[in-house]
Design a protein around this motif. Structure first.
Motif, PDB file in Angstrom:
ATOM      1  N   ASP A  46       0.834  -1.201   0.000  1.00 44.27           N
ATOM      2  CA  ASP A  46       0.000   0.000   0.000  1.00 44.27           C
ATOM      3  C   ASP A  46       0.867   1.249   0.000  1.00 44.27           C
ATOM      4  O   ASP A  46       0.445   2.308  -0.490  1.00 44.27           O
ATOM      5  CB  ASP A  46      -0.900   0.021   1.234  1.00 44.27           C
ATOM      6  N   TYR A  47       2.045   1.133   0.544  1.00 42.86           N
ATOM      7  CA  TYR A  47       2.987   2.246   0.657  1.00 42.86           C
ATOM      8  C   TYR A  47       4.382   1.646   0.614  1.00 42.86           C
ATOM      9  O   TYR A  47       4.597   0.511   1.055  1.00 42.86           O
ATOM     10  CB  TYR A  47       2.769   2.975   1.993  1.00 42.86           C
ATOM     11  N   MET A  48       5.337   2.409   0.075  1.00 40.84           N
ATOM     12  CA  MET A  48       6.713   1.937   0.099  1.00 40.84           C
ATOM     13  C   MET A  48       7.633   3.085   0.496  1.00 40.84           C
ATOM     14  O   MET A  48       7.515   4.202  -0.009  1.00 40.84           O
ATOM     15  CB  MET A  48       7.143   1.372  -1.255  1.00 40.84           C
ATOM     16  N   ALA A  49       8.530   2.775   1.426  1.00 38.10           N
ATOM     17  CA  ALA A  49       9.526   3.751   1.852  1.00 38.10           C
ATOM     18  C   ALA A  49      10.544   3.969   0.743  1.00 38.10           C
ATOM     19  O   ALA A  49      10.673   3.163  -0.185  1.00 38.10           O
ATOM     20  CB  ALA A  49      10.210   3.266   3.126  1.00 38.10           C
ATOM     21  N   SER A  50      11.299   5.043   0.853  1.00 36.60           N
ATOM     22  CA  SER A  50      12.311   5.361  -0.154  1.00 36.60           C
ATOM     23  C   SER A  50      13.489   4.403  -0.036  1.00 36.60           C
ATOM     24  O   SER A  50      13.672   3.711   0.976  1.00 36.60           O
ATOM     25  CB  SER A  50      12.797   6.804   0.020  1.00 36.60           C
ATOM     26  N   THR A  51      14.305   4.393  -1.066  1.00 35.12           N
ATOM     27  CA  THR A  51      15.436   3.465  -1.113  1.00 35.12           C
ATOM     28  C   THR A  51      16.405   3.616   0.062  1.00 35.12           C
ATOM     29  O   THR A  51      16.776   2.602   0.668  1.00 35.12           O
ATOM     30  CB  THR A  51      16.169   3.614  -2.454  1.00 35.12           C
ATOM     31  N   PRO A  52      16.852   4.819   0.446  1.00 37.47           N
ATOM     32  CA  PRO A  52      17.752   4.894   1.608  1.00 37.47           C
ATOM     33  C   PRO A  52      17.129   4.328   2.882  1.00 37.47           C
ATOM     34  O   PRO A  52      17.818   3.706   3.694  1.00 37.47           O
ATOM     35  CB  PRO A  52      18.034   6.394   1.735  1.00 37.47           C
ATOM     36  N   THR A  53      15.838   4.535   3.061  1.00 37.71           N
ATOM     37  CA  THR A  53      15.164   3.984   4.235  1.00 37.71           C
ATOM     38  C   THR A  53      15.182   2.465   4.195  1.00 37.71           C
ATOM     39  O   THR A  53      15.453   1.803   5.208  1.00 37.71           O
ATOM     40  CB  THR A  53      13.718   4.509   4.311  1.00 37.71           C
ATOM     41  N   GLY A  95       8.592   8.900   0.857  1.00 34.50           N
ATOM     42  CA  GLY A  95       7.903   7.630   0.738  1.00 34.50           C
ATOM     43  C   GLY A  95       6.694   7.838  -0.153  1.00 34.50           C
ATOM     44  O   GLY A  95       6.225   8.973  -0.332  1.00 34.50           O
ATOM     45  N   SER A  96       6.144   6.752  -0.715  1.00 30.63           N
ATOM     46  CA  SER A  96       5.086   6.906  -1.715  1.00 30.63           C
ATOM     47  C   SER A  96       3.936   5.940  -1.488  1.00 30.63           C
ATOM     48  O   SER A  96       4.146   4.748  -1.246  1.00 30.63           O
ATOM     49  CB  SER A  96       5.651   6.691  -3.126  1.00 30.63           C
ATOM     50  N   VAL A  97       2.715   6.477  -1.605  1.00 32.51           N
ATOM     51  CA  VAL A  97       1.502   5.673  -1.568  1.00 32.51           C
ATOM     52  C   VAL A  97       1.325   4.997  -2.923  1.00 32.51           C
ATOM     53  O   VAL A  97       1.515   5.624  -3.967  1.00 32.51           O
ATOM     54  CB  VAL A  97       0.283   6.570  -1.260  1.00 32.51           C
ATOM     55  N   LEU A 133      -7.433   4.799   1.766  1.00 36.59           N
ATOM     56  CA  LEU A 133      -6.385   5.798   1.566  1.00 36.59           C
ATOM     57  C   LEU A 133      -6.086   6.537   2.869  1.00 36.59           C
ATOM     58  O   LEU A 133      -4.910   6.765   3.211  1.00 36.59           O
ATOM     59  CB  LEU A 133      -6.814   6.781   0.483  1.00 36.59           C
ATOM     60  N   GLU A 134      -7.109   6.889   3.614  1.00 35.01           N
ATOM     61  CA  GLU A 134      -6.912   7.595   4.875  1.00 35.01           C
ATOM     62  C   GLU A 134      -6.111   6.748   5.857  1.00 35.01           C
ATOM     63  O   GLU A 134      -5.183   7.248   6.518  1.00 35.01           O
ATOM     64  CB  GLU A 134      -8.249   7.975   5.493  1.00 35.01           C
ATOM     65  N   ALA A 135      -6.437   5.455   5.934  1.00 34.02           N
ATOM     66  CA  ALA A 135      -5.716   4.571   6.855  1.00 34.02           C
ATOM     67  C   ALA A 135      -4.248   4.462   6.462  1.00 34.02           C
ATOM     68  O   ALA A 135      -3.354   4.498   7.322  1.00 34.02           O
ATOM     69  CB  ALA A 135      -6.379   3.191   6.860  1.00 34.02           C
ATOM     70  N   THR A 136      -3.986   4.337   5.170  1.00 31.38           N
ATOM     71  CA  THR A 136      -2.605   4.252   4.694  1.00 31.38           C
ATOM     72  C   THR A 136      -1.836   5.523   5.015  1.00 31.38           C
ATOM     73  O   THR A 136      -0.711   5.480   5.524  1.00 31.38           O
ATOM     74  CB  THR A 136      -2.587   4.002   3.172  1.00 31.38           C
ATOM     75  N   VAL A 137      -2.429   6.677   4.723  1.00 30.66           N
ATOM     76  CA  VAL A 137      -1.742   7.951   4.909  1.00 30.66           C
ATOM     77  C   VAL A 137      -1.449   8.203   6.382  1.00 30.66           C
ATOM     78  O   VAL A 137      -0.368   8.700   6.737  1.00 30.66           O
ATOM     79  CB  VAL A 137      -2.568   9.092   4.293  1.00 30.66           C
ATOM     80  N   ASN A 138      -2.370   7.854   7.259  1.00 31.96           N
ATOM     81  CA  ASN A 138      -2.152   8.078   8.693  1.00 31.96           C
ATOM     82  C   ASN A 138      -0.906   7.353   9.188  1.00 31.96           C
ATOM     83  O   ASN A 138      -0.087   7.920   9.924  1.00 31.96           O
ATOM     84  CB  ASN A 138      -3.372   7.599   9.484  1.00 31.96           C
ATOM     85  N   VAL A 139      -0.737   6.098   8.781  1.00 25.79           N
ATOM     86  CA  VAL A 139       0.428   5.328   9.213  1.00 25.79           C
ATOM     87  C   VAL A 139       1.685   5.834   8.504  1.00 25.79           C
ATOM     88  O   VAL A 139       2.757   5.934   9.109  1.00 25.79           O
ATOM     89  CB  VAL A 139       0.214   3.822   8.944  1.00 25.79           C
ATOM     90  N   ALA A 140       1.552   6.164   7.222  1.00 21.96           N
ATOM     91  CA  ALA A 140       2.716   6.607   6.445  1.00 21.96           C
ATOM     92  C   ALA A 140       3.299   7.901   6.992  1.00 21.96           C
ATOM     93  O   ALA A 140       4.524   8.065   7.071  1.00 21.96           O
ATOM     94  CB  ALA A 140       2.329   6.779   4.976  1.00 21.96           C
ATOM     95  N   VAL A 141       2.466   8.848   7.376  1.00 23.21           N
ATOM     96  CA  VAL A 141       2.956  10.124   7.912  1.00 23.21           C
ATOM     97  C   VAL A 141       3.687   9.897   9.232  1.00 23.21           C
ATOM     98  O   VAL A 141       4.743  10.495   9.492  1.00 23.21           O
ATOM     99  CB  VAL A 141       1.791  11.122   8.081  1.00 23.21           C
ATOM    100  N   ARG A 142       3.162   9.021  10.062  1.00 21.70           N
ATOM    101  CA  ARG A 142       3.842   8.715  11.325  1.00 21.70           C
ATOM    102  C   ARG A 142       5.199   8.068  11.061  1.00 21.70           C
ATOM    103  O   ARG A 142       6.208   8.425  11.679  1.00 21.70           O
ATOM    104  CB  ARG A 142       2.969   7.774  12.163  1.00 21.70           C
ATOM    105  N   LEU A 143       5.240   7.142  10.129  1.00 21.85           N
ATOM    106  CA  LEU A 143       6.495   6.482   9.771  1.00 21.85           C
ATOM    107  C   LEU A 143       7.516   7.503   9.276  1.00 21.85           C
ATOM    108  O   LEU A 143       8.684   7.485   9.686  1.00 21.85           O
ATOM    109  CB  LEU A 143       6.212   5.420   8.713  1.00 21.85           C
TER     110      LEU A 143
END
Length: 934
Positions: free
Chosen positions: A340-347, A593-595, A611-621
Motif C-alpha cells: 500500500d505504501y513503500m519507503a524510499s530506497t535509503p530507508t 515515501g510513496s503511496v 487511503l486515509e488509513a494508509t496515509v495516517n500510518v505513512a505520515v507517522r512512519l
C-alpha cells in the motif's frame, strides 16, 4: 570468400566465467567468435558478398558482439551457464537495438533453417533430451555432491506456478532440462530454471511471478545455509519455518555487525507471528531480483533476509523511538509488505542498521568563498556516501571575470568548480549500492548562465563539461514575463547584486530593475544585456540536445512555500520534487515515501477510507525517520529537527487509470489527478496535525503559512497576486471541506513544515511492480536494464484486455516487439483500447502538464514531472514550458524524445500537435477554442 571475425578483448574472460548449454545438454566454454561469425553471415545475406571485409561490417560485428558480451556479463553471475537459445535471442535483440532490422531478420531465418534441419535429424542421445525421468549429480561450493532427480525439479516448478493463471509447469520442465547437466553447481540449478522461464514473460506476464518464486526458492536455500539451518529446515520454501528464519536472521545481523543491537529488545516471537509469507506471491521477477541484488542484508555475499523478514526489519528500525515499538513495528510492517505504501530506497537500505541514513536527498547553498566552496564539496561527498542524492545552489558564487578582493585577481567563475562537483559525484557513490548523483541549480540572471547551459554538451572544451552531473535553471517570474513581452534580460555577477539571491516575487522585480538602472548608469560594470527570447531559445535548445538544464521556477516555489518566514527556497533537489529553505547554516533534508495509488482502487473507485488509513500510518512512519536518521553533516541535522519536513508522494498513477479504464490523455484523467491528490493531501495534512497533537508542532511553526491559516490551495492566491493574473491560468477549484483542516491545524499546529512531494519512485515502483510515480506507460513491451540486469517488461493490463477480446497471440507479441511496445499501428486492436494503452510518446505532453497542474495546487512542495515529445520542435517546446509556468507548476524534470529509428516505425502515427498553427499565449489542451489543439 573470407568472413571477418572480430577480436573481442573480453571474450577470454567471459570464456572462463560462463558456459553455454548446447541443445544436446553438453556444457561448452563461451566462444564469442561464433557470435561474430553468425552476425557476419546474416549481414552478408542482406548486403551481398561484396560487403565482406568492409569497415562497416567490421564495426557492426564488433559492436554487436561486444554488446552481447556486456549484456551477458550483466545478466549472469560468475560461474553461471546460459542456454544457446538465450544467447541467440540476445544477438537478435542487439541487432534490433542497433537498427539492423534487415540483418536481424536474416539472422532469424538463419536460426529457423537450422532448427528445421535439426528437426529432421535423429533425436540426441543425451540422457536429458531422450528421457523424461533422469537424475543428476550436482555439487555445492565445497565440492560435496548429491543427487537431483527430475521429480524434484518438476516439484519446484510446479510449486512456483501454483495459483497463477496461464502458466504451464510441464512446459517449463521441458525447457529447463536443456540447461541442466551432470556436475553443475547446486546454486546454478535454480538459475537454469529461471533462465528457462524468462523468455516466456513477453508472451505471458504471469511468468514474471514464476521467476520471482524460483528466485525465492534460491534465496531460501541461501538464507538457510548462511544460518547453518539446512539440516533443520527443509529446502522448499515453507511458511511454517519463516518465523525461525526471521528471529535467527535478526540475531545473526546483530552478531555480524550489520544491525543495531536495539532490535533484540523487540518481542521477536510476536513479530515472527505477524509475518505474512503469502505476500511473497505479490512480487514480480524484477521486483524481487532488485531486492535480492541491492537491498537484502548479506554476509560474505550470502543473504540473511527473506522478503517478509526484510520488511519487518525495516519496520523495526522505524519503530525504535516509539513507546510501544513492537506494536508499531507490526503496523509499519503491514503498511510496507501489503505494497500500500513503500519507503524510499535509503530507508529500505539502512533502517535498523548501525548507520540508519534514511533520508533521500539533501539541498545545499554554496557560499562565495574558497573555504565555503570546498566545505560544500566535502558535504557532498559525506552525504553521497550514505546514499543521499544532492541538490546544490551555486547562485551566490561570483561569475567569470568578477574581482577577487584578496588577490586583486579575476574569478574563473563557477564552471571549474562544477567540474570538481561532477567528479566528486562519480568518485563517491552511494554506499557502493548505486551511483552518486547531484543536480546543480543556477539562477537565470547569473552572468555564467550561458556557459552553464553548455555543461552537458558533447562538443567543446572537455575541461568545461560535466557529463555525469545534472543541471537545472532556477527561473524567476520576471524572466518569463520578459520572454512573453520580447524584452531584454540582464546578467549580473552575484557579488555585485548579492540580495537578488534572497528575493522573490514583487520584491525581486523591484530590486532587479534597480540593478538594471545601475548598470545603465555605469555604476555596475560587470554585466551583460541580451534579448530574453534569445536566452529562452538557448535554454530550450540545450534541453532538447542534452536533456539539461531542467527548468524550475523560483517564484512559485517561494511564494507558495509554507516556510517563507524562515528564509528562501534557493533550489530544488536531485529530482526536482523538494522545495525547502537552505542557507549557510542549514542543509535541507527530504524524507520520502510513496503511496501505491492503484492499491486503493476498490470496485472501480478510489477508496477514501483505505487511503486515509494508509496515509495516517505513512505520515507517522516518515516523521519517525527525522528522529532516527543518521546525519553525516551537522547542518543537515539542525535543519531537519527544526523544520521536520517530509515528502509523501504517490506511485502507480497510470495503473490506477487502467483500473478505472481512463486514458491518460483525457479530461477524466485530469479530473482523477485532481481528485486523488486532493484526498491524499487532505488526509496527509490531517495526519500531521493529529501527530502534532500527540508530539507537538515542529519548532519553526510559528509564523508559517500554516500558522496563518493558509493552506497550499490558498497560496495560489499569493502567486496570482505577485505574478499578475494575466500570467496565471491555474485551476483553484476544491471539493472537500478544507475549513475542517484549517480548524484542526489552528488547534494543534502541524508536525511537519512540509508534507507532500511526488518523487520519481524509479526503483521502489519496480519492487512493488507498478508504474513509476505519475508517469505514463513508457512502452507496453520492452527490456528494462538496471543494476540488477535486464528484464522483459510486458504490460499486464494490456495483455488482460487483449485476452478478453481474444487478441493475445504470438502474432500480437511479434507486432508489439516490432513497434517497440506501441499498439497504435496494429490495425486489429480497437481504437478505445489504443487510447487506453497509448504510450508516453503517443500522449500529447500537455495532458501531463494539465494533470500535474491539478496536483500542484494541493502540494506544499513539488513533483518530478517528466515530459515526452516524440519529435520535439522549437514551437512545441516553447508552448509546453510556457504552459507549465502559466499553470503554476513549480518544477519540471527530464524532457524525453524518441530516436530517429523509433520515428521511422511510427511515421504513420498522426502527430499530436501541428507546428504550423499559431497558438495563443497560453495553449491549453482542455480549451476547445485553442487553435493548436484542433
Amino acid at each position: 570468400m573470407s568472413e571477418y571475425v572480430p577480436s573481442v578483448e573480453s571474450s577470454g574472460s567471459i570464456r572462463q566465467l560462463f558456459r553455454v548449454i548446447k541443445r544436446n545438454g553438453d556444457a561448452v566454454p563461451f566462444d564469442s567468435s561464433k557470435i561474430a561469425a553468425a552476425i557476419t553471415k546474416a549481414f552478408l545475406a542482406v548486403e551481398g558478398p561484396s560487403a565482406s571485409g568492409s569497415s562497416r561490417l567490421k564495426t557492426i560485428v564488433t559492436d554487436v558482439t561486444n554488446e552481447v558480451i556486456t549484456r551477458l556479463q550483466r545478466r549472469l553471475d560468475g560461474g553461471s551457464s546460459v542456454h544457446i537459445e538465450e544467447v541467440q535471442d540476445l544477438v537478435e535483440l542487439c541487432l534490433m537495438r542497433h537498427s539492423l532490422q534487415k540483418v536481424a531478420r536474416a539472422y532469424v531465418l538463419y536460426r529457423e533453417e537450422h532448427a528445421r534441419k535439426r528437426g529432421q535429424e535423429t533425436s540426441s542421445s543425451h540422457p536429458l533430451a531422450s528421457a523424461e525421468q533422469f537424475s543428476l549429480r550436482i555439487h555445492d561450493v565445497d565440492g560435496q555432491s548429491e543427487s537431483l532427480s527430475s521429480a524434484q525439479i518438476f516439484s519446484v516448478l510446479h510449486w512456483a506456478c501454483s495459483g497463477l493463471p496461464d502458466v504451464d509447469p510441464q512446459r517449463l520442465f521441458d525447457s529447463a532440462k536443456k540447461a541442466l547437466y551432470d556436475g553443475m553447481l547446486a546454486s546454478d540449478v535454480t538459475n537454469a530454471m529461471i533462465i528457462a522461464v524468462r523468455p516466456l514473460i513477453e508472451s505471458e506476464p504471469a511468468y514474471t511471478k514464476v521467476c520471482a518464486q524460483l528466485l525465492l526458492h534460491k534465496l531460501w536455500a541461501e538464507v538457510t545455509a548462511v544460518m547453518s539451518l539446512q539440516g533443520q529446515i527443509p529446502g522448499a520454501v515453507s511458511a511454517e519455518h519463516y518465523p525461525v528464519l526471521f528471529e535467527t536472521g535478526i540475531k545473526y545481523g546483530v552478531e555480524f555487525g550489520l544491525l543495531a543491537p536495539q532490535l533484540l529488545d523487540f518481542d521477536l516471537p510476536r513479530l515472527a507471528d505477524a509475518l505474512q509469507p503469502e505476500r511473497d506471491k505479490q512480487f514480480n521477477y524484477l521486483g524481487l531480483q532488485t531486492l535480492y541484488d541491492r537491498y537484502f542484508l548479506h554476509h560474505n555475499n550470502s543473504r540473511l533476509e527473506l522478503p517478509q523478514t526484510f520488511f519487518m526489519r525495516v519496520a523495526m528500525g522505524l519503530s525504535l523511538n516509539e513507546a510501544q515499538p513492537t506494536e508499531r513495528a507490526i503496523e509499519f510492517y503491514h503498511l510496507l509488505s501489503s505494497f500500500d505504501y513503500m519507503a524510499s530506497t535509503p530507508t529500505l537500505f539502512n533502517s535498523g542498521t548501525l548507520h540508519p541514513q534514511l533520508s533521500s536527498c539533501y539541498l545545499t547553498t554554496v557560499p562565495d568563498d574558497l573555504a565555503g566552496i570546498y566545505g560544500a564539496l566535502q558535504d557532498n561527498a559525506l552525504l553521497s556516501k550514505w546514499a543521499g542524492g544532492l541538490g546544490n545552489d551555486w547562485s551566490t558564487v561570483r561569475a567569470l571575470g568578477a574581482r577577487i578582493k584578496g588577490t586583486h585577481g579575476q574569478s574563473q567563475g563557477i564552471v571549474p568548480f562544477l567540474k570538481v562537483v561532477n567528479d566528486t559525484a562519480v568518485a563517491v557513490n552511494q554506499g557502493g549500492k548505486r551511483k552518486g548523483a547531484v543536480c546543480v541549480y543556477l539562477e537565470t540572471w547569473h552572468l555564467d548562465i550561458e556557459e552553464f547551459l553548455d555543461l552537458r554538451k558533447n562538443t567543446g572544451d572537455e575541461r568545461r563539461r560535466t557529463h555525469d552531473m545534472n543541471t537545472a535553471n532556477w527561473i524567476p517570474d520576471l524572466f518569463m514575463k520578459r520572454v512573453f513581452e520580447d524584452g531584454n534580460w540582464t546578467l549580473f555577477s552575484p557579488d555585485e547584486v548579492p540580495d537578488l539571491h534572497e528575493l522573490y516575487g514583487a520584491e525581486f522585480e523591484v530590486r532587479y530593475m534597480h540593478y538594471e538602472s545601475e548598470a545603465q548608469a555605469g555604476r555596475i560594470t560587470l554585466f551583460k544585456t541580451i534579448p530574453a527570447q534569445q536566452l529562452w531559445r538557448k535554454m530550450l535548445t540545450m534541453l532538447f540536445e542534452t536533456g539539461h538544464p531542467w527548468l524550475a521556477f523560483k517564484d512559485p516555489c517561494n511564494l507558495r512555500s509554507p516556510q517563507q518566514h524562515c528564509g528562501v527556497v534557493h533550489s530544488s533537489n536531485l529530482c526536482t520534487e523538494i522545495t525547502l529553505n537552505t542557507n549557510a547554516d542549514e542543509i535541507a533534508v527530504c524524507n520520502l515515501g510513496s503511496v501505491n495509488l492503484v492499491n486503493h482502487i476498490r470496485d472501480g473507485v478510489l477508496d477514501p477510507q483505505h487511503l486515509e488509513a494508509t496515509v495516517n500510518v505513512a505520515v507517522r512512519l516518515l516523521d519517525n525517520v527525522i528522529d532516527l536518521n543518521y546525519y553525516p553533516v551537522e547542518k543537515a541535522r539542525n535543519a531537519n529537527l527544526k523544520h521536520r519536513p517530509i515528502g509523501l508522494g504517490m506511485m502507480g498513477f497510470q495503473d490506477a487509470l487502467y483500473a478505472l479504464h481512463i486514458p491518460y490523455a483525457s479530461p477524466e484523467a485530469v479530473h482523477f489527478a485532481d481528485q486523488s491528490m486532493e484526498l491524499l493531501s487532505f488526509y496527509a495534512f490531517s495526519a500531521s496535525a493529529r501527530l502534532a497533537e500527540e508530539r507537538g508542532a515542529y519548532p519553526s511553526y510559528t509564523g508559517s503559512l500554516w500558522d496563518q491559516g493558509i493552506l497550499p490551495i490558498d497560496s495560489l492566491a499569493l502567486l496570482k497576486r505577485n505574478r499578475g493574473s494575466d500570467f496565471c491560468t491555474f485551476d483553484q477549484e476544491q471539493r472537500l471541506n478544507w475549513q475542517a483542516i484549517r480548524d484542526l491545524i489552528a488547534r494543534h499546529g502541524l508536525r511537519n513544515s512540509n508534507v507532500l512531494a511526488i518523487a520519481p519512485t524509479a526503483t521502489i515502483s519496480n519492487i512493488v511492480g507498478v508504474s513509476q510515480s505519475i508517469e505514463p506507460t513508457y512502452q507496453n513491451l520492452f527490456v528494462k536494464s538496471n543494476l540488477s540486469g535486464e528484464f522483459v517488461v510486458t504490460n499486464p493490463w494490456l495483455v488482460q484486455v487483449l485476452k478478453e477480446h481474444d487478441l493475445w497471440d504470438e502474432v500480437m507479441v511479434s507486432d508489439l516487439k516490432y513497434f517497440d511496445g506501441s499498439i497504435a499501428q496494429i490495425e486489429r486492436i480497437p481504437e478505445d483500447i489504443k487510447r487506453l494503452f497509448a504510450t508516453a510518446f503517443e500522449i500529447d505532453s500537455r495532458w501531463l502538464v494539465e494533470a500535474a497542474a491539478r496536483r500542484q495546487k494541493w502540494i506544499d512542495q513539488a513533483q518530478s514531472l517528466n515530459l515526452y515529445l516524440a519529435e520535439p520542435s522549437g514551437k512545441q517546446l516553447d508552448n509546453l514550458y510556457k504552459l507549465a509556468w502559466s499553470r503554476g507548476l513549480k518544477t519540471t524534470y527530464y524532457l524525453r524524445s524518441l530516436g530517429a529509428t523509433h520515428m521511422e516505425k511510427q511515421n504513420a502515427v498522426e502527430s499530436a500537435s501541428n507546428d504550423e498553427n499559431t497558438s495563443p499565449k497560453f495553449c491549453s489542451i482542455l480549451d476547445p477554442e485553442c487553435e493548436a489543439c484542433q
